[in-house]
Design a protein around this motif. Structure first.
Motif, PDB file in Angstrom:
ATOM      1  N   LEU A  33     -20.238  10.723  47.022  1.00 47.93           N
ATOM      2  CA  LEU A  33     -20.381   9.362  47.870  1.00 47.93           C
ATOM      3  C   LEU A  33     -20.677   8.170  46.845  1.00 47.93           C
ATOM      4  O   LEU A  33     -21.740   8.100  46.532  1.00 47.93           O
ATOM      5  CB  LEU A  33     -21.282   9.465  49.008  1.00 47.93           C
ATOM      6  N   CYS A  34     -19.852   7.020  47.018  1.00 47.92           N
ATOM      7  CA  CYS A  34     -19.873   5.915  45.968  1.00 47.92           C
ATOM      8  C   CYS A  34     -20.293   4.877  46.675  1.00 47.92           C
ATOM      9  O   CYS A  34     -19.388   4.269  47.361  1.00 47.92           O
ATOM     10  CB  CYS A  34     -18.875   5.926  45.127  1.00 47.92           C
ATOM     11  N   HIS A  35     -21.492   3.983  46.765  1.00 48.40           N
ATOM     12  CA  HIS A  35     -21.621   2.847  47.246  1.00 48.40           C
ATOM     13  C   HIS A  35     -21.119   1.599  46.940  1.00 48.40           C
ATOM     14  O   HIS A  35     -20.453   1.590  45.874  1.00 48.40           O
ATOM     15  CB  HIS A  35     -23.149   2.832  47.666  1.00 48.40           C
ATOM     16  N   GLY A  36     -21.455   0.552  47.531  1.00 46.76           N
ATOM     17  CA  GLY A  36     -21.061  -0.771  47.137  1.00 46.76           C
ATOM     18  C   GLY A  36     -22.043  -1.618  47.052  1.00 46.76           C
ATOM     19  O   GLY A  36     -23.220  -1.385  46.629  1.00 46.76           O
ATOM     20  N   TRP A  37     -21.747  -3.106  47.102  1.00 46.97           N
ATOM     21  CA  TRP A  37     -22.986  -3.995  46.880  1.00 46.97           C
ATOM     22  C   TRP A  37     -23.137  -4.806  47.897  1.00 46.97           C
ATOM     23  O   TRP A  37     -22.059  -5.103  48.670  1.00 46.97           O
ATOM     24  CB  TRP A  37     -22.379  -4.974  45.695  1.00 46.97           C
ATOM     25  N   PHE A  42     -28.853   5.292  49.074  1.00 46.91           N
ATOM     26  CA  PHE A  42     -29.572   5.339  50.511  1.00 46.91           C
ATOM     27  C   PHE A  42     -28.568   4.955  51.664  1.00 46.91           C
ATOM     28  O   PHE A  42     -28.690   5.235  52.656  1.00 46.91           O
ATOM     29  CB  PHE A  42     -30.529   4.472  50.254  1.00 46.91           C
ATOM     30  N   SER A  43     -27.402   4.160  51.233  1.00 49.46           N
ATOM     31  CA  SER A  43     -26.591   3.725  52.176  1.00 49.46           C
ATOM     32  C   SER A  43     -25.847   5.106  52.754  1.00 49.46           C
ATOM     33  O   SER A  43     -25.349   4.915  53.963  1.00 49.46           O
ATOM     34  CB  SER A  43     -25.335   2.796  51.653  1.00 49.46           C
ATOM     35  N   ARG A  64     -24.419   2.713  38.278  1.00 53.79           N
ATOM     36  CA  ARG A  64     -24.718   1.920  37.270  1.00 53.79           C
ATOM     37  C   ARG A  64     -25.239   0.510  37.521  1.00 53.79           C
ATOM     38  O   ARG A  64     -24.352  -0.128  38.215  1.00 53.79           O
ATOM     39  CB  ARG A  64     -23.780   1.925  36.358  1.00 53.79           C
ATOM     40  N   GLY A  65     -26.534   0.125  37.364  1.00 55.11           N
ATOM     41  CA  GLY A  65     -26.853  -1.325  37.721  1.00 55.11           C
ATOM     42  C   GLY A  65     -27.693  -1.268  38.921  1.00 55.11           C
ATOM     43  O   GLY A  65     -28.247  -2.405  39.395  1.00 55.11           O
ATOM     44  N   PHE A  66     -27.661  -0.174  39.572  1.00 53.01           N
ATOM     45  CA  PHE A  66     -28.273  -0.170  40.979  1.00 53.01           C
ATOM     46  C   PHE A  66     -29.498   0.893  40.987  1.00 53.01           C
ATOM     47  O   PHE A  66     -29.664   1.887  40.554  1.00 53.01           O
ATOM     48  CB  PHE A  66     -27.289   0.351  42.198  1.00 53.01           C
ATOM     49  N   ILE A 100     -14.076  15.399  45.755  1.00 57.29           N
ATOM     50  CA  ILE A 100     -13.503  14.704  46.661  1.00 57.29           C
ATOM     51  C   ILE A 100     -14.405  13.263  46.611  1.00 57.29           C
ATOM     52  O   ILE A 100     -15.673  13.210  46.652  1.00 57.29           O
ATOM     53  CB  ILE A 100     -13.198  15.054  48.161  1.00 57.29           C
ATOM     54  N   PHE A 101     -13.530  12.181  46.182  1.00 51.51           N
ATOM     55  CA  PHE A 101     -14.810  10.731  45.828  1.00 51.51           C
ATOM     56  C   PHE A 101     -14.329  10.214  47.101  1.00 51.51           C
ATOM     57  O   PHE A 101     -13.293   9.532  47.711  1.00 51.51           O
ATOM     58  CB  PHE A 101     -13.984  10.170  44.818  1.00 51.51           C
ATOM     59  N   VAL A 102     -15.347   9.673  47.638  1.00 55.95           N
ATOM     60  CA  VAL A 102     -15.759   8.688  48.935  1.00 55.95           C
ATOM     61  C   VAL A 102     -16.112   7.250  48.378  1.00 55.95           C
ATOM     62  O   VAL A 102     -17.322   7.506  47.820  1.00 55.95           O
ATOM     63  CB  VAL A 102     -16.297   9.304  50.012  1.00 55.95           C
ATOM     64  N   GLY A 103     -15.560   6.556  48.434  1.00 53.75           N
ATOM     65  CA  GLY A 103     -16.116   5.057  48.445  1.00 53.75           C
ATOM     66  C   GLY A 103     -16.110   3.811  49.306  1.00 53.75           C
ATOM     67  O   GLY A 103     -15.124   3.900  50.040  1.00 53.75           O
ATOM     68  N   HIS A 104     -17.097   3.244  49.544  1.00 54.63           N
ATOM     69  CA  HIS A 104     -17.213   1.925  50.466  1.00 54.63           C
ATOM     70  C   HIS A 104     -17.072   0.808  49.600  1.00 54.63           C
ATOM     71  O   HIS A 104     -17.972   0.920  48.625  1.00 54.63           O
ATOM     72  CB  HIS A 104     -18.234   2.222  51.329  1.00 54.63           C
ATOM     73  N   ASP A 105     -16.587  -0.334  50.167  1.00 53.54           N
ATOM     74  CA  ASP A 105     -16.803  -1.654  49.303  1.00 53.54           C
ATOM     75  C   ASP A 105     -16.283  -1.510  47.867  1.00 53.54           C
ATOM     76  O   ASP A 105     -15.093  -0.739  47.781  1.00 53.54           O
ATOM     77  CB  ASP A 105     -18.182  -2.259  49.516  1.00 53.54           C
ATOM     78  N   TRP A 106     -17.162  -1.819  47.071  1.00 51.96           N
ATOM     79  CA  TRP A 106     -17.012  -1.740  45.510  1.00 51.96           C
ATOM     80  C   TRP A 106     -16.700  -0.103  45.086  1.00 51.96           C
ATOM     81  O   TRP A 106     -15.956   0.277  44.168  1.00 51.96           O
ATOM     82  CB  TRP A 106     -18.035  -2.206  44.709  1.00 51.96           C
ATOM     83  N   GLY A 107     -17.578   0.511  45.902  1.00 50.87           N
ATOM     84  CA  GLY A 107     -17.514   2.126  45.598  1.00 50.87           C
ATOM     85  C   GLY A 107     -16.061   2.570  45.909  1.00 50.87           C
ATOM     86  O   GLY A 107     -15.724   3.401  45.199  1.00 50.87           O
ATOM     87  N   GLY A 108     -15.385   1.849  47.018  1.00 49.75           N
ATOM     88  CA  GLY A 108     -14.039   2.231  47.241  1.00 49.75           C
ATOM     89  C   GLY A 108     -13.064   1.765  46.230  1.00 49.75           C
ATOM     90  O   GLY A 108     -12.106   2.820  45.553  1.00 49.75           O
ATOM     91  N   PHE A 109     -13.228   0.595  45.492  1.00 48.42           N
ATOM     92  CA  PHE A 109     -12.255   0.410  44.135  1.00 48.42           C
ATOM     93  C   PHE A 109     -12.482   1.239  43.077  1.00 48.42           C
ATOM     94  O   PHE A 109     -11.614   1.690  42.444  1.00 48.42           O
ATOM     95  CB  PHE A 109     -12.728  -0.989  43.893  1.00 48.42           C
ATOM     96  N   VAL A 110     -13.854   1.779  42.818  1.00 51.15           N
ATOM     97  CA  VAL A 110     -14.092   2.832  42.016  1.00 51.15           C
ATOM     98  C   VAL A 110     -13.352   4.184  42.272  1.00 51.15           C
ATOM     99  O   VAL A 110     -13.005   4.592  41.255  1.00 51.15           O
ATOM    100  CB  VAL A 110     -15.521   3.076  41.811  1.00 51.15           C
ATOM    101  N   VAL A 111     -13.445   4.605  43.367  1.00 46.45           N
ATOM    102  CA  VAL A 111     -12.860   6.050  43.917  1.00 46.45           C
ATOM    103  C   VAL A 111     -11.357   5.912  43.584  1.00 46.45           C
ATOM    104  O   VAL A 111     -10.740   7.074  43.012  1.00 46.45           O
ATOM    105  CB  VAL A 111     -13.336   6.667  44.804  1.00 46.45           C
TER     106      VAL A 111
END
Length: 325
Positions: A33-37, A42-43, A64-66, A100-111
């Motif tokens: 699960l890959c978060h955004g900005w 924790f999201s 990275r950075g968070f 399986i990669f799940v991404g929201h916001d920036w995390g979506g672009f990453v996945v």
């Protein structure tokens, strides 16, 4: 009481990465699960609990950075190659072949990029609000500047002196009071009036001018949940995540040779009232993602997995079981 699994650490791609893991280790393929900005692992607290209780292995890193993960100094250390390589390193640390990669916001672009750059490590992709799109014909920052003007937050974030960062850093709680709210109920008249429907995307100035007494929107976070974000960003500042935006031109320049076709089962979860990433942004995705399912979350703004946690978790569980057993 907020439930999160124990915090763990991995050495990955030259950085120390904090992550949370839950569910049976035998379950495969797990969900990453890959978060955004401006967010954190924790999201995904609601999904970590629901999916692991359903017997699904879940892993959620602070990227990275968070949060508790390292924040390298060079801006170029936050390009898409580093961000996707970090996830490969996390899989290696956990001895996971594919996820399986799940991404929201920036995390979506990453996945979506993860699949293009490391296809042998990706079993499936879920984009939440963030679609997979064709490579733009010109620098994406130039497109955003022409469409929304110089005050649009992503355009402002290209300022490498860190002026936008300072606004957020000096008003951490205020920043989350501005962002983490449900959108105002839509007025039918606004849809007919183009100007009324056009969102204000000058986020640094919105935060600087924020007056809580005039904000009638409903908070997404409980006071206890908001404090987790405030404590984290009071420690780290916002620059690490903003540096992701400062690499958008670099990412575009370095992606010219990529095959953009996604050849794994994919799910696109869209939020009806997201002003930044509206459902229409996913129109035509099927051309690049042949095995695509779309799902619309109604009456939901940008923070989908936190605004409608039960619905998002249920969809992830249903899709994962149906497509991967």
């Amino acid at each position: 009481m907020i439930e999160m699994p124990p915090l763990q650490f991995a050495s990955s791609n030259g950085i120390r990465m904090g992550y949370y893991e839950a569910g049976p280790a035998s379950d495969a393929p797990p969900l990453v699960l890959c978060h955004g900005w401006p967010e954190l692992a924790f999201s995904w607290r609601h999904q970590i609990k629901a999916l692991s209780e359903a017997g699904i292995r879940v892993i959620a890193p602070d990227q990275r950075g968070f949060g508790v993960t390292d924040r390298p100094e060079p801006i170029e250390a936050y390009d898409i190659e580093h961000l996707t390589d970090d996830l490969v390193g996390l899989l290696d640390h956990l001895k996971i072949d594919k996820a399986i990669f799940v991404g929201h916001d920036w995390g979506g672009f990453v996945v979506w990029q993860m699949l293009l750059r490391h296809p042998t490590r990706v079993a499936g992709v879920v984009g939440i609000n963030t679609p997979h799109t064709a490579r733009p014909p010109v620098d994406p920052i130039a497109i955003l500047r022409k469409r929304f003007g110089d005050s649009m937050y992503i355009v402002q974030f290209q300022d490498r002196t860190g002026e936008p960062d300072k606004i957020f850093d000096s008003r951490v709680e205020q920043t989350f009071d501005v962002f983490m709210k449900r959108p105002q109920p839509r007025k039918d008249s606004a849809a007919a009036d183009g100007d009324a429907a056009k969102p204000n995307l000058a986020f640094p100035q919105m935060v600087a001018a924020y007056d809580a007494s005039r904000d009638t929107r409903e908070p997404i976070l409980s006071p206890e949940e908001k404090q987790v974000f405030v404590d984290a960003y009071s420690t780290t500042g916002f620059t690490g995540g903003i540096n992701w935006y400062r690499n958008m031109t670099r990412n575009w320049q370095r992606s010219a040779e990529l095959d953009l076709t996604v050849r794994v089962p994919s799910l696109m979860i869209m939020a009806e009232d997201d002003a930044v990433l509206p459902p229409s942004a996913a129109d035509g995705m099927e051309k690049l993602v042949p095995d695509l399912e779309k799902y619309l979350v109604r009456d939901c703004g940008h923070w989908t997995q936190q605004e409608k946690p039960d619905e998002v978790s249920a969809k992830l569980i249903e899709w994962r079981r149906r497509r991967f057993g």
